[in-house]
Structure formats: structure tokens, C-alpha cells
Design a protein around this motif. Structure first.
Motif, PDB file in Angstrom:
ATOM      1  N   ALA A   1       0.834  -1.208   0.000  1.00  0.00           N
ATOM      2  CA  ALA A   1       0.000   0.000   0.000  1.00  0.00           C
ATOM      3  C   ALA A   1       0.867   1.256   0.000  1.00  0.00           C
ATOM      4  CB  ALA A   1      -0.923  -0.013   1.216  1.00  0.00           C
ATOM      5  N   ALA A   2       1.882   1.275   0.847  1.00  0.00           N
ATOM      6  CA  ALA A   2       2.741   2.452   0.932  1.00  0.00           C
ATOM      7  C   ALA A   2       3.523   2.666  -0.357  1.00  0.00           C
ATOM      8  CB  ALA A   2       3.697   2.301   2.110  1.00  0.00           C
ATOM      9  N   PHE A   3       3.967   1.573  -0.967  1.00  0.00           N
ATOM     10  CA  PHE A   3       4.733   1.689  -2.213  1.00  0.00           C
ATOM     11  C   PHE A   3       3.853   2.222  -3.332  1.00  0.00           C
ATOM     12  CE2 PHE A   3       6.625  -0.274  -6.088  1.00  0.00           C
ATOM     13  CZ  PHE A   3       7.836   0.406  -6.063  1.00  0.00           C
ATOM     14  N   LEU A   4       2.649   1.691  -3.465  1.00  0.00           N
ATOM     15  CA  LEU A   4       1.735   2.178  -4.503  1.00  0.00           C
ATOM     16  C   LEU A   4       1.443   3.661  -4.315  1.00  0.00           C
ATOM     17  CD1 LEU A   4      -0.838  -0.772  -4.697  1.00  0.00           C
ATOM     18  CD2 LEU A   4       0.868  -0.143  -6.425  1.00  0.00           C
ATOM     19  N   ARG A   5       1.200   4.053  -3.078  1.00  0.00           N
ATOM     20  CA  ARG A   5       0.882   5.462  -2.807  1.00  0.00           C
ATOM     21  C   ARG A   5       2.067   6.358  -3.162  1.00  0.00           C
ATOM     22  NH1 ARG A   5      -1.196   4.437   1.504  1.00  0.00           N
ATOM     23  NH2 ARG A   5       0.561   4.727   2.934  1.00  0.00           N
ATOM     24  N   SER A   6       3.263   5.930  -2.801  1.00  0.00           N
ATOM     25  CA  SER A   6       4.441   6.758  -3.081  1.00  0.00           C
ATOM     26  C   SER A   6       4.692   6.890  -4.578  1.00  0.00           C
ATOM     27  CB  SER A   6       5.674   6.159  -2.395  1.00  0.00           C
ATOM     28  OG  SER A   6       6.065   4.939  -3.007  1.00  0.00           O
TER      29      SER A   6
ATOM     30  N   TYR B   1      -8.441  -0.707  -6.593  1.00  0.00           N
ATOM     31  CA  TYR B   1      -7.183  -0.015  -6.345  1.00  0.00           C
ATOM     32  C   TYR B   1      -7.184   0.652  -4.975  1.00  0.00           C
ATOM     33  CZ  TYR B   1      -3.174   3.012  -6.608  1.00  0.00           C
ATOM     34  OH  TYR B   1      -1.984   3.627  -6.309  1.00  0.00           O
ATOM     35  N   THR B   2      -8.285   1.253  -4.590  1.00  0.00           N
ATOM     36  CA  THR B   2      -8.377   1.911  -3.287  1.00  0.00           C
ATOM     37  C   THR B   2      -8.127   0.918  -2.162  1.00  0.00           C
ATOM     38  OG1 THR B   2      -9.933   3.548  -4.142  1.00  0.00           O
ATOM     39  CG2 THR B   2      -9.889   3.214  -1.757  1.00  0.00           C
TER      40      THR B   2
ATOM     41  N   LEU C   1       1.869   3.255 -13.376  1.00  0.00           N
ATOM     42  CA  LEU C   1       2.717   4.031 -12.465  1.00  0.00           C
ATOM     43  C   LEU C   1       4.118   4.266 -13.022  1.00  0.00           C
ATOM     44  CD1 LEU C   1       1.638   2.278  -9.147  1.00  0.00           C
ATOM     45  CD2 LEU C   1       0.997   4.570  -9.916  1.00  0.00           C
ATOM     46  N   ARG C   2       4.337   3.823 -14.253  1.00  0.00           N
ATOM     47  CA  ARG C   2       5.611   4.032 -14.943  1.00  0.00           C
ATOM     48  C   ARG C   2       6.791   3.538 -14.112  1.00  0.00           C
ATOM     49  NH1 ARG C   2       5.524   9.296 -18.826  1.00  0.00           N
ATOM     50  NH2 ARG C   2       3.677   8.696 -19.994  1.00  0.00           N
ATOM     51  N   LEU C   3       6.704   2.304 -13.658  1.00  0.00           N
ATOM     52  CA  LEU C   3       7.738   1.742 -12.807  1.00  0.00           C
ATOM     53  C   LEU C   3       8.955   1.339 -13.629  1.00  0.00           C
ATOM     54  CD1 LEU C   3       5.684  -0.538 -10.382  1.00  0.00           C
ATOM     55  CD2 LEU C   3       6.204   1.914 -10.208  1.00  0.00           C
ATOM     56  N   SER C   4      10.128   1.501 -13.030  1.00  0.00           N
ATOM     57  CA  SER C   4      11.354   1.007 -13.633  1.00  0.00           C
ATOM     58  C   SER C   4      11.391  -0.517 -13.484  1.00  0.00           C
ATOM     59  CB  SER C   4      12.568   1.623 -12.948  1.00  0.00           C
ATOM     60  OG  SER C   4      12.652   1.171 -11.606  1.00  0.00           O
ATOM     61  N   ASP C   5      12.375  -1.156 -14.092  1.00  0.00           N
ATOM     62  CA  ASP C   5      12.497  -2.605 -13.970  1.00  0.00           C
ATOM     63  C   ASP C   5      12.662  -3.024 -12.512  1.00  0.00           C
ATOM     64  OD1 ASP C   5      12.305  -2.787 -16.700  1.00  0.00           O
ATOM     65  OD2 ASP C   5      14.451  -3.043 -17.046  1.00  0.00           O
TER      66      ASP C   5
END
Length: 282
Positions: A7-12, A50-51, A73-77
Motif C-alpha cells: 500500500a505504501a509503495f503504490l501510494r508513493s 485499487y483503493t 505508475l511508470r515503474l522502472s524494472d
């Protein structure tokens, strides 16, 4: 599944993205980044789902959901792999060799004006190059993707390995290394149809490849020096260095001439005339 950290990672990650980066109007926003409903829309999941993930009370996400979130979220590898581990779904290895070259590697090629440098994929396709590499070897931009594959050039070109590889001195050694490299690639990507198709094509079309393939060599010493037979400037002897790009399963090949040598002068001339010499018959 570590729901709290997920949850914290998604929010950040959501809060760091500017709306304009994904084609959304900024408008008036009380918090930085995207809204939850916007991430959900970009990831093709419901806002409610998602919420719940961001509130650490969501269900176990599937690989498809994680893929959608990574894209939204355009995450890197590295971030994508971290997301999978937090969700308790270890990331799968790539199913096929990557052809996407990192921007930093492309910049590196351009910043080597006195070296001929190019990038190959795990199946020996030339996927990026600088101007001096094009002048020394060939204008790769004028070739089809198929014709930029060095494995096809060395084994299937009717001119023979030496001529198809720009008169290079170590054609036989390179052929051995390609067969060894493709065997390793096939083991890493057992389900990739394109890799399997290339190997079948080489086996059907080249007795030499079939012989080398059957030998099952796994370690060929690298060639540290080679000579190109250039039609305009003559023989060009270069030092060879290959740098592995591990996260993309690619290789950066760099050719440099010894300082003060005739070959250094030849490369300097090629850097000036560029691909204008490519029309000269070989």
C-alpha cells in the motif's frame, strides 16, 4: 503478500507522477500526483479495487493486475520487480530477448566519437549504433531488422562469413562464439518463438552452424583484436571490448584503435566522411 508495504509503495509511486506525464490535465489538486481513480483507469482495474490495495485491505493481485499497475505508475524494472515481491508474486523472467535499449546506453554511444560502438541483443541483432560504427561496418539504418542480425550474416550470407562481416579477420572465431551464445540464449528463453525460429533457420541453412551447434561449446575466448578490410581506408585494426547490459540481456561492443597507429588515423577519417563511403562496392 506484505499488504502494508504494498500500500505504501503504490501510494508513493502514485504521488510522484505529474498528471501531464500521462496526458491528464493538472487542474486543481489537493494532493500531489495522480488521483486513485486515474491510476485505476490507466491500469484497467476498478477504482474500488485499487483503493483497497492502497488501504492495505485488498485481495491478492494477479500478474495481470501487477502488470497494469506497473504500466500505469511508470515503474522502472527494479520497481516492477519490487512490486511483484511485495505482492507475493515473484516476477517472471522475460519471455523473449529485449530489443529496447536504455536511453543512457544510447547516450553513451553518442559520447564515443572516436570509437565504433554498437549494441546487440541476445540473438545478435544490431539494435543500436553510433555513426562511426556505421562508417566502419555498414549503414545499419538502411537495413531491415532481419538483415541486421549478425547470426544470419555469418552463417547464411552467400558471400561467406568474411565478406558478409565487412572483411573482418576473425570471422571463423566469431561464428563459433555466435553458436555458443545462441545455445545459451535458447536456454534462457525456451518459450520464445522468434529465437527458436532463428535457430531452426540456421540449422536448415548452414552445415557449419549445425556442426558448431552439435559441438555444444559453452566457453569461447573473446577476440581482443580484429581487423576490418574497409573499401576506402584499407585495413583497420581495432581493440575489441564488450560490456554486458545484464538487466536487458544485451551487449555493448566498442572498437578502438591503438593511439598513434595508422588505424587510428583511418578511424578519424571515417568519422569525417561517415556513411558517404557506403556506396563503394565491396
Amino acid at each position: 503478500m506484505d499488504r502494508g508495504e504494498l500500500a505504501a509503495f503504490l501510494r508513493s509511486r502514485r504521488e510522484r507522477i505529474r498528471p501531464a506525464e500521462v496526458g491528464l490535465p493538472a487542474g486543481v489538486r489537493r494532493t500531489p500526483g495522480l488521483r486513485r481513480e486515474e491510476v485505476a483507469q490507466l491500469a484497467y482495474i476498478s477504482t474500488e479495487y485499487y483503493t483497497r490495495l492502497e488501504q492495505a485491505r485488498g485481495p491478492h493481485p494477479s500478474r495481470e493486475v501487477l502488470s497494469g499497475l506497473s504500466r500505469a505508475l511508470r515503474l522502472s524494472d527494479a520497481e516492477r520487480a519490487h512490486l511483484h515481491h511485495l505482492a507475493g508474486v515473484p516476477p517472471q523472467p522475460p519471455s523473449a530477448p529485449s530489443r529496447v535499449v536504455r536511453r543512457s546506453i544510447l547516450d553513451l554511444l553518442d559520447r564515443l566519437p572516436h570509437a565504433a560502438a554498437f549494441v546487440t541483443s541476445a540473438v545478435y541483432e544490431v539494435i543500436a549504433w553510433n555513426s562511426l560504427a556505421a562508417a566502419l561496418m555498414e549503414d545499419f539504418s538502411a537495413l531491415s531488422r532481419r538483415d541486421r542480425n549478425l547470426a544470419r550474416r555469418v552463417f547464411l550470407d552467400p558471400r561467406g562469413a568474411g565478406r558478409s562481416l565487412w572483411g573482418v579477420s576473425d570471422a571463423a572465431h566469431f561464428a563459433r562464439s555466435v553458436a555458443q551464445g545462441l545455445r545459451a540464449t535458447a536456454a534462457r528463453y525456451p518459450d520464445d518463438a522468434e529465437t527458436a525460429g532463428l535457430i531452426r533457420e540456421l540449422l536448415d541453412g548452414s552445415d557449419e552452424f549445425a556442426r558448431l551447434w552439435a559441438a555444444r561449446e559453452v566457453a569461447v575466448a573473446p577476440a581482443l583484436v580484429k581487423t576490418f578490410d574497409h573499401p576506402v581506408v584499407g585495413p583497420v585494426t581495432v581493440n575489441c571490448d564488450a560490456l554486458d547490459v545484464a538487466d536487458r540481456d544485451q551487449r555493448v561492443v566498442i572498437y578502438t584503435a591503438t593511439a598513434g597507429s595508422p588505424s587510428e588515423e583511418a578511424l578519424r577519417l571515417l568519422s569525417v566522411v561517415g556513411t558517404q563511403v557506403m556506396g563503394v562496392p565491396r
